[in-house]
Write a protein that holds these residues in place. Structure first.
Motif, PDB file in Angstrom:
ATOM      1  N   TYR A  68      -8.495  19.429   8.291  1.00  0.00           N
ATOM      2  CA  TYR A  68      -7.800  18.513   9.203  1.00  0.00           C
ATOM      3  C   TYR A  68      -7.135  19.285  10.331  1.00  0.00           C
ATOM      4  CZ  TYR A  68      -3.974  15.542  10.876  1.00  0.00           C
ATOM      5  OH  TYR A  68      -3.086  14.848  11.667  1.00  0.00           O
ATOM      6  N   LEU A  69      -6.408  20.345  10.012  1.00  0.00           N
ATOM      7  CA  LEU A  69      -5.749  21.138  11.039  1.00  0.00           C
ATOM      8  C   LEU A  69      -6.770  21.766  11.980  1.00  0.00           C
ATOM      9  CD1 LEU A  69      -2.977  22.945   8.946  1.00  0.00           C
ATOM     10  CD2 LEU A  69      -2.676  21.005  10.490  1.00  0.00           C
ATOM     11  N   ALA A  70      -7.905  22.185  11.423  1.00  0.00           N
ATOM     12  CA  ALA A  70      -8.955  22.809  12.233  1.00  0.00           C
ATOM     13  C   ALA A  70      -9.494  21.846  13.289  1.00  0.00           C
ATOM     14  CB  ALA A  70     -10.081  23.309  11.339  1.00  0.00           C
ATOM     15  N   GLU A  71      -9.482  20.547  12.977  1.00  0.00           N
ATOM     16  CA  GLU A  71      -9.927  19.548  13.949  1.00  0.00           C
ATOM     17  C   GLU A  71      -9.092  19.607  15.226  1.00  0.00           C
ATOM     18  OE1 GLU A  71      -9.892  15.638  12.272  1.00  0.00           O
ATOM     19  OE2 GLU A  71     -11.024  16.240  10.485  1.00  0.00           O
ATOM     20  N   PHE A  72      -7.846  19.998  15.092  1.00  0.00           N
ATOM     21  CA  PHE A  72      -6.934  20.051  16.231  1.00  0.00           C
ATOM     22  C   PHE A  72      -6.729  21.481  16.737  1.00  0.00           C
ATOM     23  CE2 PHE A  72      -5.777  16.267  13.804  1.00  0.00           C
ATOM     24  CZ  PHE A  72      -5.739  15.294  14.798  1.00  0.00           C
ATOM     25  N   GLY A  73      -7.366  22.446  16.082  1.00  0.00           N
ATOM     26  CA  GLY A  73      -7.218  23.835  16.474  1.00  0.00           C
ATOM     27  C   GLY A  73      -5.917  24.470  16.018  1.00  0.00           C
ATOM     28  N   LEU A  74      -5.209  23.809  15.106  1.00  0.00           N
ATOM     29  CA  LEU A  74      -3.882  24.266  14.689  1.00  0.00           C
ATOM     30  C   LEU A  74      -3.982  25.304  13.575  1.00  0.00           C
ATOM     31  CD1 LEU A  74      -2.119  20.771  14.695  1.00  0.00           C
ATOM     32  CD2 LEU A  74      -2.257  22.454  16.555  1.00  0.00           C
ATOM     33  N   ASN A  75      -3.024  26.221  13.554  1.00  0.00           N
ATOM     34  CA  ASN A  75      -3.073  27.313  12.581  1.00  0.00           C
ATOM     35  C   ASN A  75      -1.814  27.406  11.723  1.00  0.00           C
ATOM     36  OD1 ASN A  75      -1.449  28.109  14.730  1.00  0.00           O
ATOM     37  ND2 ASN A  75      -2.116  30.246  14.691  1.00  0.00           N
ATOM     38  N   GLY A  76      -1.024  26.327  11.677  1.00  0.00           N
ATOM     39  CA  GLY A  76       0.187  26.334  10.873  1.00  0.00           C
ATOM     40  C   GLY A  76       0.546  24.958  10.353  1.00  0.00           C
ATOM     41  N   PHE A  77       1.501  24.947   9.422  1.00  0.00           N
ATOM     42  CA  PHE A  77       1.970  23.680   8.848  1.00  0.00           C
ATOM     43  C   PHE A  77       3.382  23.892   8.310  1.00  0.00           C
ATOM     44  CE2 PHE A  77       2.498  20.643   5.327  1.00  0.00           C
ATOM     45  CZ  PHE A  77       2.137  19.453   5.955  1.00  0.00           C
ATOM     46  N   GLU A  78       4.267  22.945   8.592  1.00  0.00           N
ATOM     47  CA  GLU A  78       5.614  23.033   8.040  1.00  0.00           C
ATOM     48  C   GLU A  78       5.796  21.968   6.965  1.00  0.00           C
ATOM     49  OE1 GLU A  78       8.993  24.473  10.220  1.00  0.00           O
ATOM     50  OE2 GLU A  78       9.948  22.495  10.007  1.00  0.00           O
ATOM     51  N   PHE A  79       6.106  22.413   5.755  1.00  0.00           N
ATOM     52  CA  PHE A  79       6.427  21.502   4.670  1.00  0.00           C
ATOM     53  C   PHE A  79       7.790  20.875   4.954  1.00  0.00           C
ATOM     54  CE2 PHE A  79       3.042  23.648   2.513  1.00  0.00           C
ATOM     55  CZ  PHE A  79       2.610  22.776   1.518  1.00  0.00           C
ATOM     56  N   GLU A  80       7.830  19.565   4.999  1.00  0.00           N
ATOM     57  CA  GLU A  80       9.078  18.846   5.261  1.00  0.00           C
ATOM     58  C   GLU A  80       9.687  18.421   3.925  1.00  0.00           C
ATOM     59  OE1 GLU A  80      10.491  18.556   8.150  1.00  0.00           O
ATOM     60  OE2 GLU A  80       8.852  19.391   9.330  1.00  0.00           O
ATOM     61  N   CYS A  81      10.729  19.133   3.521  1.00  0.00           N
ATOM     62  CA  CYS A  81      11.391  18.850   2.248  1.00  0.00           C
ATOM     63  C   CYS A  81      12.789  18.264   2.489  1.00  0.00           C
ATOM     64  CB  CYS A  81      11.482  20.115   1.411  1.00  0.00           C
ATOM     65  SG  CYS A  81       9.867  20.808   0.970  1.00  0.00           S
ATOM     66  N   GLY A  82      12.895  17.452   3.531  1.00  0.00           N
ATOM     67  CA  GLY A  82      14.182  16.895   3.906  1.00  0.00           C
ATOM     68  C   GLY A  82      14.863  16.108   2.807  1.00  0.00           C
ATOM     69  N   ARG A  83      14.083  15.435   1.988  1.00  0.00           N
ATOM     70  CA  ARG A  83      14.653  14.604   0.923  1.00  0.00           C
ATOM     71  C   ARG A  83      14.670  15.316  -0.427  1.00  0.00           C
ATOM     72  NH1 ARG A  83      11.988  11.385   4.497  1.00  0.00           N
ATOM     73  NH2 ARG A  83      13.115   9.579   5.306  1.00  0.00           N
ATOM     74  N   GLY A  84      14.372  16.593  -0.396  1.00  0.00           N
ATOM     75  CA  GLY A  84      14.368  17.376  -1.622  1.00  0.00           C
ATOM     76  C   GLY A  84      13.088  18.187  -1.742  1.00  0.00           C
ATOM     77  N   VAL A  85      13.170  19.284  -2.470  1.00  0.00           N
ATOM     78  CA  VAL A  85      12.000  20.153  -2.640  1.00  0.00           C
ATOM     79  C   VAL A  85      11.165  19.613  -3.791  1.00  0.00           C
ATOM     80  CG1 VAL A  85      11.188  22.499  -3.053  1.00  0.00           C
ATOM     81  CG2 VAL A  85      13.315  22.118  -1.781  1.00  0.00           C
ATOM     82  N   ASN A  86      10.169  18.815  -3.429  1.00  0.00           N
ATOM     83  CA  ASN A  86       9.311  18.183  -4.434  1.00  0.00           C
ATOM     84  C   ASN A  86       7.845  18.489  -4.111  1.00  0.00           C
ATOM     85  OD1 ASN A  86      11.452  16.710  -5.890  1.00  0.00           O
ATOM     86  ND2 ASN A  86      11.657  15.581  -3.962  1.00  0.00           N
TER      87      ASN A  86
END
Length: 275
Positions: free
Chosen positions: A26-44
């Motif tokens: 999916y990220l490759a479709e956009f040429g992106l090379n990173g991802f941020e895990f959003e754990c705002g509501r807790g680390v799950n």
């Protein structure tokens, strides 16, 4: 580390794809090379995700610690809990192969900014010690600039927090800077302040959050998409300044639902400058 362009969490277009297995494609479709895990509501985070990223997938990862962390709280119990949440976030980042966690400072509405900053400095110092005691030496803490006026987290305050340790790295949310400055942002001025007080090496690898943001007299109201024409900031001057200074930041787009598409738009502009 080469420059990273990433979405903050799963965009709407990720749809019903299987996470995390289908994330790289999916990220490759956009040429992106990173991802941020959003754990705002807790680390799950699922064990499947930990196992998946135990293998290098060619994606640079970061982790946003829970929003309910308040390192500047007047309540000692809250600050102690915040240290534990930071430790939990560092452990998760380590298991994922991420090298940084992004941390909110908290409010300073009931106390002076100086007192709030003192609490935050003390709490972060203890958090760094606890992380080291548990073996998370290589995980950087990135205090984030905040968007509301009554929150701790101006650029200057974040820089002060980062003076604690070389493994503290500023997370500059330029949408937040824009919102709390009532619709203006000085990219060069922000970079100059970081370089002057923390050095060029930390400036070179800073963490950046970016989105357009609607604001009121109190600061940030809500995140928008790049299609919005009423509010800013604009990303082109930011990318121009990054290229001019030869920086290699980790850029996370936090647009409202279109973070992958908008991150890709920033990436295309960046590539266009380099041609």
């Amino acid at each position: 580390m080469p420059i990273v362009f990433a979405p903050g969490g799963k965009a709407d277009s990720f749809g019903r794809r299987k996470f995390p297995i289908e994330l790289p494609a999916y990220l490759a479709e956009f040429g992106l090379n990173g991802f941020e895990f959003e754990c705002g509501r807790g680390v799950n985070i699922s064990e499947e995700a930990y196992e998946f990223f135990a293998v290098d997938r060619g994606i640079k990862l970061s982790l946003h610690a829970p929003y309910f962390i308040s390192i500047s709280s007047v309540e000692e119990a809250t600050r102690i809990k915040s240290i534990q949440y930071i430790l939990q976030s560092a452990e998760a980042a380590c298991k994922l192969g991420a090298d940084r966690i992004i941390v909110h400072s908290g409010s300073c509405a009931k106390i002076s900014r100086d007192v709030a900053l003192g609490y935050a400095l003390e709490t972060l110092k203890k958090a760094r010690q606890v992380m080291d005691e548990n073996g998370f030496y290589d995980i950087m803490i990135c205090p984030e600039t905040m968007g509301k006026i009554n929150q701790l987290g101006t650029v200057t305050e974040v820089v002060e927090l980062c003076k604690l340790d070389e493994r503290m790295l500023p997370c500059v949310d330029f949408g937040h800077v824009y919102a709390r400055n009532s619709g203006s942002v000085d990219y060069a001025g922000v970079f100059d302040e970081i370089a002057d007080k923390l050095g060029n090496e930390r400036l070179r690898k800073i963490h950046i959050h970016f989105s357009k943001i609607e604001f009121t007299t109190g600061g940030e109201k809500r995140h928008l998409t790049f299609e919005n024409r009423q509010f800013g900031p604009e990303y082109e001057p930011l990318i121009d300044e990054i290229v001019r200074r030869n920086l290699e930041p980790f850029i996370v787009c936090e647009s409202d639902g279109t973070q992958s598409e908008d991150a890709s738009q920033m990436l295309k502009y960046y590539r266009g400058i380099l041609l």
